[in-house]
Design a protein around this motif. Structure first.
Motif, PDB file in Angstrom:
ATOM      1  N   ALA A  49       0.837  -1.197   0.000  1.00 25.15           N
ATOM      2  CA  ALA A  49       0.000   0.000   0.000  1.00 25.15           C
ATOM      3  C   ALA A  49       0.875   1.252   0.000  1.00 25.15           C
ATOM      4  N   SER A 101      -6.423   2.823  11.261  1.00 25.26           N
ATOM      5  CA  SER A 101      -5.020   2.400  11.340  1.00 25.26           C
ATOM      6  C   SER A 101      -4.526   2.426  12.775  1.00 25.26           C
ATOM      7  N   ARG A 104      -5.753  -0.582  14.576  1.00 22.44           N
ATOM      8  CA  ARG A 104      -4.961  -1.748  14.169  1.00 22.44           C
ATOM      9  C   ARG A 104      -3.624  -1.796  14.878  1.00 22.44           C
ATOM     10  N   SER A 119      -9.349  -6.925  10.850  1.00 20.71           N
ATOM     11  CA  SER A 119      -9.898  -7.733   9.759  1.00 20.71           C
ATOM     12  C   SER A 119      -9.794  -7.025   8.409  1.00 20.71           C
ATOM     13  N   SER A 121      -7.652  -4.928   5.393  1.00 20.02           N
ATOM     14  CA  SER A 121      -6.338  -4.639   4.816  1.00 20.02           C
ATOM     15  C   SER A 121      -6.208  -3.120   4.692  1.00 20.02           C
ATOM     16  N   GLU A 122      -5.020  -2.654   4.361  1.00 19.24           N
ATOM     17  CA  GLU A 122      -4.825  -1.219   4.155  1.00 19.24           C
ATOM     18  C   GLU A 122      -5.723  -0.709   3.024  1.00 19.24           C
ATOM     19  N   GLN A 123      -5.854  -1.517   1.961  1.00 18.17           N
ATOM     20  CA  GLN A 123      -6.712  -1.127   0.837  1.00 18.17           C
ATOM     21  C   GLN A 123      -8.169  -1.031   1.284  1.00 18.17           C
ATOM     22  N   GLU A 124      -8.620  -1.970   2.088  1.00 12.49           N
ATOM     23  CA  GLU A 124     -10.004  -1.948   2.564  1.00 12.49           C
ATOM     24  C   GLU A 124     -10.254  -0.755   3.478  1.00 12.49           C
TER      25      GLU A 124
END
Length: 136
Positions: A49, A101, A104, A119, A121-124
Motif C-alpha cells: 500500500a 489504522s 490496528r 480484519s 487490509s490497508e486497501q479496505e
C-alpha cells in the motif's frame, strides 16, 4: 459465521464418509503416469500500500455494512464498556483512515474496534474511508 442450510450441512458431513467407503471397496489399480500440468501464469504479488492509497467507493459501501450495526444508529451506546458510539459518516477520509489504522496498531483502545480494524487490509481501510466520507 452465517448459518448453512440443512442440505449443505448434511452434504458436508456425508460426502467425506461416502468417499472413504468408496476408497475402501475400490480395487487397487496401478496409477498411470500423471500428465504434466501446465504451470499457471505467474501473477505479480499485490503491491504494498503506497502512502497515497486511493480507495474504491463501491467496495467501501460493501465493507461499511458491518459498521452500520453500531455507527448507523443515532445515539447508540455500547453495553460494555459504555461508550457513546461516534458518528463516522461524513468524516474526512484522512480522519477515518487514521482512526482505523490507529486501532490496528493498538494506539487507540477499544476491543471491538481493534478486532474490526484487524480484519481490514490497508486497501479496505482506504475503501471504507472513501465511502464513509460521503455518507451524511
Amino acid at each position: 459465521m452465517r448459518p448453512q442450510p440443512l442440505a449443505a450441512c448434511l452434504l458436508a458431513v456425508l460426502l467425506p464418509l461416502g468417499a472413504a467407503a468408496q476408497a475402501a471397496t475400490a480395487p487397487a489399480v496401478p496409477a498411470a503416469p500423471a500428465a504434466p500440468v501446465p504451470a499457471p501464469a505467474a501473477t505479480p504479488p499485490a503491491p504494498a500500500a503506497p502512502a497515497g492509497l486511493t480507495g474504491s467507493f463501491d467496495n467501501g459501501r460493501v465493507l461499511a455494512y458491518t459498521c452500520q450495526g453500531c455507527h448507523g444508529i443515532t445515539g447508540y451506546k455500547n453495553a460494555y464498556p459504555s461508550y457513546k458510539v461516534p458518528k463516522i459518516g461524513g468524516q474526512t477520509q484522512q480522519y477515518l483512515s487514521q482512526a482505523l489504522s490507529e486501532y490496528r496498531q493498538g494506539k487507540r483502545k477499544h476491543p471491538t474496534m481493534q478486532a474490526q480494524s484487524m480484519s481490514f487490509s490497508e486497501q479496505e481501510i482506504a475503501d471504507l474511508a472513501v465511502y464513509l466520507s460521503t455518507v451524511k
